[in-house]
Write an enzyme that holds these catalytic residues in place. Structure first.
Site, PDB file in Angstrom:
ATOM      1  N   TRP A  22     -13.518   4.985   3.783  1.00  0.00           N
ATOM      2  CA  TRP A  22     -13.762   4.563   5.164  1.00  0.00           C
ATOM      3  C   TRP A  22     -13.493   5.933   6.041  1.00  0.00           C
ATOM      4  CZ3 TRP A  22      -9.570   0.595   7.974  1.00  0.00           C
ATOM      5  CH2 TRP A  22     -10.218   0.409   8.922  1.00  0.00           C
TER       6      TRP A  22
ATOM      7  N   HIS B  85      -8.409  -6.817   5.220  1.00  0.00           N
ATOM      8  CA  HIS B  85      -7.106  -7.004   5.856  1.00  0.00           C
ATOM      9  C   HIS B  85      -6.605  -5.794   7.043  1.00  0.00           C
ATOM     10  CE1 HIS B  85      -7.156  -3.948   2.370  1.00  0.00           C
ATOM     11  NE2 HIS B  85      -6.278  -3.453   2.982  1.00  0.00           N
ATOM     12  N   ASP B  86      -7.314  -4.589   6.704  1.00  0.00           N
ATOM     13  CA  ASP B  86      -6.878  -3.548   7.798  1.00  0.00           C
ATOM     14  C   ASP B  86      -7.838  -3.756   8.931  1.00  0.00           C
ATOM     15  OD1 ASP B  86      -5.284  -1.991   6.290  1.00  0.00           O
ATOM     16  OD2 ASP B  86      -6.860  -1.088   5.368  1.00  0.00           O
TER      17      ASP B  86
ATOM     18  N   ASP C  92      -8.090   1.939  -3.489  1.00  0.00           N
ATOM     19  CA  ASP C  92      -7.660   2.196  -1.956  1.00  0.00           C
ATOM     20  C   ASP C  92      -7.767   3.654  -1.684  1.00  0.00           C
ATOM     21  OD1 ASP C  92      -6.199   1.352   0.293  1.00  0.00           O
ATOM     22  OD2 ASP C  92      -4.529   2.987  -0.417  1.00  0.00           O
TER      23      ASP C  92
ATOM     24  N   TYR D  53       0.878  -1.291  -0.289  1.00  0.00           N
ATOM     25  CA  TYR D  53      -0.094  -0.088   0.060  1.00  0.00           C
ATOM     26  C   TYR D  53       0.769   1.115   0.053  1.00  0.00           C
ATOM     27  CZ  TYR D  53      -4.333  -2.956   0.229  1.00  0.00           C
ATOM     28  OH  TYR D  53      -5.174  -3.792   0.020  1.00  0.00           O
TER      29      TYR D  53
ATOM     30  N   GLU E 233     -12.702   2.332  -1.482  1.00  0.00           N
ATOM     31  CA  GLU E 233     -12.679   2.231  -0.001  1.00  0.00           C
ATOM     32  C   GLU E 233     -12.678   3.666   0.414  1.00  0.00           C
ATOM     33  OE1 GLU E 233      -9.549   1.058   3.453  1.00  0.00           O
ATOM     34  OE2 GLU E 233      -8.807   2.112   1.617  1.00  0.00           O
TER      35      GLU E 233
END
Lengths: 911, 500
Positions: A717, A797-798, A690, A569, A715
């Protein structure tokens, strides 16, 4: 400055120019308004002169919310009276205009910003000084600040706009003037508009308005008056249409400055007067009332219903009668009130008479004694339907005793002004508008159509209520399904017309990139540890067949690029696809393998930030290498860590790496090229984007349209709302932000439904299953508002894996999957859960979803949302409950059998 | 708790009028139909403003909507489908009316009952009907020509198109017999005309109201062309150039006569000798070669001019007959052109040449064709609006060909109805179709989507189609993608503001 030589020619303004110029300037406004108004056709007028009339009425309406009770009712007789609030939203259109012109002498200039809509407008503004680096604002010098200005922090001032009398046609116009001396060191004036009434901000293409006073600002696209030179308004619409045509965001750059020679002595500035208008749409909540009173007719057993409202314009009552205490609509026997038509033998439509004083409309309805209810809805002349919070209005009428039956009065709806006079806010008909448009030159029509297509959704919403939309959609889907099943089972059918040279056509998928087919089930194909083996692609390749047999249609692979962090990332050279997950060849092989088993592959693309290769002269890492060897112009300016020379970020900053400035054309071009390369050379079918919070969704739209993915998900978030540490029940603001992003991306991508995950956390941790129904009885996450674009998940995954930033309540994962795998939206299953002891249960849920053809657009009926149990029925095909409480689906038209069952959840399928 | 459910049913019951909102357009479009006849497309101004209101969308009914016996196949599905289309905002349906069904038993003996039943169904649903009169046979589903026509073919095999080695195409009559009295003293044109007359009187009650348009069949698959590639073996791969179909005795006698009249009697003995076979590429043999091919010679020009003019004359015979038959009804008459895009990028355009269009790198062969349509005040149906060059073999170019034909239509003021060529179920091409329809300023204002059936209603296809229709109705988001909360609207609002 290089521009000095031209300077004497350019110093002139509109005001100083000969009067002949003025008509030119005025004409300029006409085509804008025509174009703009043509979008939501039903609002506003067809020509600029009539355009603002509705606004006048707005203010009238807005302040007349308190309505008197019907005068006609004699209190003794009144058997029913109720006043309903009618709330609706009206879009009003106007324009912001920005004018720069020369003042008293050559050095004094004035910037005028005006707005043609009513409101409590405030100009929030600041300046750039010559020699400033970066894009931060500064406060303007005191002498520039008009009276009434208030400083905001240390970089801006707010100045209210004042009503201007100078406007033509008595339009309501708010303006603010900023005087300045062009010898001051100001390079640009930046502003945004704020309406204090609605707390809305109005920006230009998502960014600040910028008025450059020196030439350096270059070709940034939020610059006003940037088109310099001598192009007088051409006087035809061709130019305009060109401008509008390219605008998916309408960005009229009006013809630019009208400049001619003047005797200015200004030496170092190249300043032109200009005048621009930008369309503005404001959504104004309107509140009206409707008073219904019912009297018994003194002479007969009939009931006299009186409807009175302060709604402006034509109001049509769409009504019927009910008998025997039912709520079944029937058409009452004739005679009907005047100005009534029968609608499809199901209802009547009666136009209310406009009251003499123009303050609204009213009507009388005489109903037979057997009538037990009076259902109705209202329709306004712009096509808006008004109902009672989602239901029809229903006025119960108590049965009356038979009294003397004198002959009926012919007094059905005889009221008010007989003149049919036009109220001030009467809106021109669509037809009128179209006629008006046809008088314009040819070329423009196409452009209008383009634009209309772009923003068409707004228009539709004006004309149909949400519920009506939904019910139509459901009906269409139901019918299509019926036709499908018959056709499919019929062996006599052939579908193809013999085509002369049939051919293989690759499916184009751009149109459905937000949803794929609608039946997608996503697998997140990695976790936070996947990089460790160094051979993840090889490992995954072996699982391809298994994943396909489990029923997945899409897999999300980890970020493939060279990265500073092993998980991928923190990308560095975007074209280097040798990563800790494997080599580029291994990547291609795994993609091919998934394609073989029929699974589409999403690439995890990190577009928000990128790690630099080199330091700049200050030792800051912001110079890139590799094939995309960008310099610091590719880095946003407002993160001091990285000293970017780009524009301010169009989103939130991620502070660990230089954030990419997507407003730069070269950056966007390179990214598009890269995505297309990934599609073509690697074979990726779509994207997982991302950290899309970091930049404007409009750029994502651009990327998606260029790379035409099969499926894309972003994403977005951020945090849900909490009060004193407790999660709020209403998370509308949170899901709104996600939906705003999807919208900015034009619906071309879905987004992870973080809201649903968050709410599930609270539900499961606290045993508060009531949270799973929003106040309107829909799912409370993104999936309740825009299911086809919601990618539901419970872990990634986070949030989970070995990071555990926001882990799903332990042991309750299957309840989460029972929810997302039965509900609309596109569900995503996390790798760790899939390859755990949950696999049999997850697999059973997926196969049920596929078997019952639950899609991202399925309908969900919430049947229970109590403390300890939530239950819902999806498409009448699947019933489910989660929580320890009891629920069994009712067997009605369908019989249910248990399909999957586990700890605190149970799912049934219709037989 | 049952809120969603009750909302749903309530709206269906009390407020059907709301659904009406999306179909109003249909009625409006129908009103406009008569105006089309006088439509003038000025090439100088380059635009007309008439159809600003948008595109009309029709969906083809299944080819076998009637069984061979004339009964409606899967009527229930058709009913549900029609209703779905209506709600969606489609304007109508296209109904293939087969010669082999309606005039099956004997010449002049018509059975319209099945088609009348469908027209009633469509009318009841409030949709419009576009009728395609099919004077050809269909291989899949199998719908043959009338028995008595086939019998006439046994008596005189030359009424069918024939290639140079004598293979016949029995899907329709050769254009060379148009005026030859092969049916008990009647010519095919007379038979077609009587068919039209009978149709007209039987459907008088629907004409101009429910029935707004009629397509009349012009050849193989209803298209104006020679069946030049019907024997191509592997149509999926790089297609061959096809073969000339001028070897039935009537064609040959025309050719002979024409050659003698123009002073080259030896040229009238047959078609060119140096042509490739059906499946071969243009580079095979010398006729179609890019450089110095026979097509560029005087002989080549002689033959190709004649071959293509025969086709145009045939089109003219049928269209003028249909046009005059239906002129007093408020319906538009259309004819269909094929989109022969294989090998378009070569100099000689061989596939077009064998199909009867003398269109090469040096010569616009569609001008004369379109002009013929213009003279008969007919609309032109163009298939293949969904095709992209990039999906085609090299050398082909559907997009360029479409643009060329559309250019001619623009010039001659001929309105175009679009069709897709891929069968529904292929989810491709909606973007291209939309582009084709929206550009050109209303040149294409009607689209006939092909066609209803299982694939059409499949979950893979139907939502895309819905989206397509709604986007043509100037709606960008497809229905089920309409955001469902006020929140979303607020957001759209914010977006508009941001752009303001």
């Amino acid at each position: 400055m290089s521009s000095m030589a031209l300077e004497p020619l350019l110093h002139h303004t509109l005001r100083q120019s000969s009067p002949k110029i003025h008509p030119v300037k005025h004409r300029k406004s006409v085509p804008f308004s025509v174009n703009f108004n043509s979008r939501p056709v039903k609002i506003g007028g067809s020509l600029s002169l009539s355009r603002f009339k509705p606004h006048k009425s707005l203010s009238v309406i807005a302040c007349s919310a308190t309505t008197t009770l019907p005068k006609t009712s004699e209190s003794t007789d009144v058997i029913y009276s109720e006043t309903f609030q009618l709330t609706r939203v009206e879009k009003v259109e106007g324009k912001i205009h920005v004018r720069l012109d020369q003042g008293k002498d050559g050095d004094h200039w004035q910037l005028t910003v005006g707005c043609s809509l009513p409101g409590k407008w405030v100009l929030h503004w600041g300046v750039h000084y010559v020699g400033d680096v970066g894009s931060e604002w500064d406060q303007p010098p005191n002498e520039m600040r008009p009276p009434g200005s208030i400083a905001v922090k240390d970089y801006a001032v707010q100045t209210p706009l004042r009503k201007s009398s100078a406007s033509d046609g008595g339009e309501c116009l708010h303006e603010v003037h900023i005087d300045f001396n062009c010898n001051s060191k100001i390079a640009a004036i930046n502003f945004v508009l704020k309406d204090e009434e609605t707390k809305s901000w109005y920006r230009h293409k998502g960014r600040d308005f910028v008025v450059p006073l020196v030439e350096y600002l270059g070709d940034r696209d939020n610059v006003l008056g940037a088109k310099r030179g001598f192009d007088f308004w051409p006087g035809t619409f061709g130019e305009l249409s060109k401008v509008l045509l390219k605008a998916e965001e309408p960005q009229p750059k009006a013809g630019g400055g009208v400049a001619a020679s003047a005797g200015s002595t200004q030496a170092n500035r190249l300043l032109e007067g200009f005048y621009e208008e930008l369309p503005l749409v404001k959504k104004v909540p309107l509140c009206n009332t409707l008073t219904v009173s019912v009297r018994k007719s003194p002479e007969s057993a009939q009931k006299l219903v009186h409807l009175e409202t302060d709604l402006p314009g034509d109001v049509v009552v769409h009504w019927g009668v009910c008998r025997d205490g039912t709520k079944k609509w029937e058409v009452p026997p004739a005679p009907h009130p005047s100005d009534t038509e029968i609608f499809k033998n199901k209802a009547l439509r009666t136009r209310l008479q406009i009251k003499k004083d123009g303050s609204g409309a009213e009507g009388f309805f005489t109903l037979g004694k057997e009538t037990t209810g009076f259902p109705f809805v209202l329709k306004l002349n712009d096509g808006t339907w008004l109902n009672n919070k989602g239901d029809d209005y229903f006025i119960p009428l108590p049965a009356t005793h038979e009294e003397n039956l004198s002959e009926e009065k012919e007094a059905y709806i005889s009221t008010g002004s007989p003149s049919g006079s036009i109220t001030t806010d009467e809106k021109p008909s669509i037809e009128g508008q179209e006629v008006a448009q046809t008088t314009f030159t040819d070329g423009i029509i196409k452009e209008i159509r383009n634009i209309v297509t772009d923003i068409s959704s707004e228009r539709k919403w004006k004309t149909k209520s949400k519920e009506a939309q939904e019910s139509i959609l459901h009906e269409i889907e139901r019918l299509a399904a019926e036709a499908y099943s018959i056709f499919r089972s019929s062996s006599t059918t052939f579908l193809e017309e013999p085509v002369q040279e049939p051919k293989e056509v690759e499916p184009t998928i751009a149109i459905s990139s937000g949803t794929g087919t609608g039946f997608e089930i996503l697998c997140q194909g990695f976790n936070w540890e996947s990089h460790k083996s160094g051979r993840w692609y090889l490992e995954l390749q072996e699982k391809a067949a298994e994943l396909a047999s489990l029923g997945f249609t899409v897999i999300w692979l980890p970020p493939p690029t060279e990265s500073v962090s092993p998980e991928g990332y923190m990308p560095k050279d975007l074209y280097n696809l040798n990563s800790r997950y494997g080599t580029i060849e291994e990547l291609k092989a795994v993609v091919t393998r998934f394609h073989e088993v029929g699974i589409k592959v999403l690439g995890d693309v990190v577009l928000n930030h990128r790690c630099a290769h080199y330091k700049n002269q200050n030792g800051i890492w912001n110079i890139f290498g590799g094939r995309l060897n960008w310099d610091d112009r590719a880095v946003v300016a407002d993160d001091p860590h990285f000293q970017g020379r780009g524009n301010k970020s169009s989103g939130d900053n991620f502070h660990a790496a230089p954030n990419i400035d997507h407003s730069q054309d070269f950056v966007r071009k390179d990214i598009k090229e890269w995505l297309c390369w990934l599609r073509k050379d690697i074979g990726y079918d779509g994207w997982r984007l991302d950290f899309v919070r970091g930049f404007w969704g409009g750029y994502v739209k651009d990327y998606i349209e260029a790379s035409k993915p099969y499926f894309a998900v972003g994403e977005y978030w951020d945090s849900l709302s909490y009060t004193y540490g407790e999660m709020d029940y209403n998370q509308d603001a949170h899901r709104q932000r996600i939906i705003d992003w999807i919208n900015a991306a034009g619906g071309t991508a879905g987004a992870f439904d973080v809201t649903t995950k968050g709410i599930l956390h609270a539900v499961l941790q606290r045993c508060e299953y009531w949270r799973l129904s929003d106040p309107k009885g829909k799912p409370p996450g993104v999936v309740g508002w825009w299911p086809s674009r919601a990618v539901t998940f419970i872990e990634n995954h986070d949030t989970g894996s070995t990071q555990g930033h926001w882990r799903f309540p332990g042991g309750k994962e299957m309840q989460g999957y029972a929810y997302i795998l039965t509900h609309p939206g596109t569900p995503a299953v996390f790798y760790d859960h899939l390859f755990s002891h949950y696999q049999p249960e997850i697999s059973a849920l997926i196969s049920l979803r596929n078997r019952k053809k639950v899609s991202c657009r399925s309908t969900v009926k919430i049947v229970k949302a109590d403390r300890d149990v939530y239950a819902a029925v999806i498409d009448d095909e699947v019933a489910m409950k989660i929580g320890p409480g009891h629920y069994e689906p009712q067997s009605g038209p369908q019989q249910w059998s248990v399909a999957v069952e586990g700890n605190d959840y149970k799912v049934w399928e219709a037989l | 708790k049952n809120r969603v459910c009750s909302t749903h049913s309530r709206n269906m019951r009390g407020c059907n009028d709301r659904s009406c909102g999306c179909t109003l357009r249909a009625a409006k479009a129908a009103d406009a139909v008569p105006a089309e006849k006088v439509f003038e497309y000025s090439s100088s101004s380059g635009a007309s403003l008439k159809s600003m209101d948008g595109m009309r969308v029709f969906v083809g009914l299944p080819l076998d909507v009637l069984s061979e016996g004339g009964k409606v196949n899967h009527e229930k599905a058709i009913g549900a489908g029609l209703r779905a289309l209506k709600l969606m905002g489609a304007d109508g349906v296209e109904l293939p009316v087969w010669w082999g069904i309606a005039e099956k038993e004997a010449m002049g003996k018509y059975d319209w009952s099945g088609y009348l039943a469908i027209a009633e169904l469509v009318q009841k649903m409030g949709l419009k009907l576009h009728v395609s009169l099919c004077f050809h046979a269909s291989s899949k589903p199998k719908i043959p020509l009338p028995e008595w026509v086939s019998q006439a073919g046994q008596a005189d095999p030359s009424i069918f198109f024939t290639d140079r080695v004598g293979r016949q195409f029995k899907g329709c009559l050769s254009l060379a017999v148009d005026d030859v009295p092969i049916f008990d003293g009647k010519s095919p044109i007379q038979v077609y005309q009587e068919f039209c007359e009978s149709f007209k009187s039987s459907f008088a009650g629907f004409m101009g109201s429910t029935i707004t348009g009629i397509t009349v069949g012009l050849g193989p698959d209803g298209e104006l062309r020679y069946p030049s590639s019907h024997l191509a073996a592997k149509p999926n791969n790089n297609p061959g150039v096809g073969e000339f179909q001028c070897y039935d005795k009537y064609m040959l006698s025309h050719l002979k006569q024409h050659a003698e009249e123009t002073g080259n009697p030896l040229w009238g003995l047959g078609g060119p000798h140096d042509v490739p076979h059906y499946d071969q590429a243009p580079s095979v043999n010398t006729f179609f070669k890019d450089e110095g091919g026979s097509w560029e010679t005087t002989y080549g020009d002689f033959f190709l001019s004649w071959y293509s003019s025969q086709l145009i004359a045939h089109g003219n015979r049928i269209l003028s007959c249909a046009s005059s038959t239906f002129s007093d009804n408020l319906v538009t008459v259309s004819g269909k052109l094929p989109l022969v895009y294989s090998w378009y990028k070569t100099q000689s355009h061989p596939s077009e040449l064998t199909a009867g269009f003398y269109n090469t790198a040096n010569r616009n062969g569609y001008e004369a064709v379109v002009d013929m349509f213009a003279k008969n005040s007919c609309r032109l149906i163009l298939p293949g609006m969904d095709l992209l060059d990039e999906h085609q073999p090299s050398g082909s170019s559907p997009q360029s060909l479409l643009a060329q034909i559309k250019g001619s239509c623009r010039k001659h003021g001929v309105r175009v109805s679009g069709q897709n060529l891929s069968v529904s179920g292929v989810t491709a091409g909606f973007g291209e179709m939309k582009k084709n329809l929206l550009e050109d300023n209303g040149l294409v204002d009607l689209f006939m989507y092909q066609r209803m059936g299982a694939d059409f209603f499949s979950p893979k296809h139907f939502p895309l189609f819905t989206e397509f229709v709604r986007s043509l109705n100037q709606l960008d988001l497809d229905e089920d993608d309409m955001p469902q909360g006020e929140g979303v609207m607020r957001s759209i609002q914010a977006k508009a503001e941001a752009q303001a």
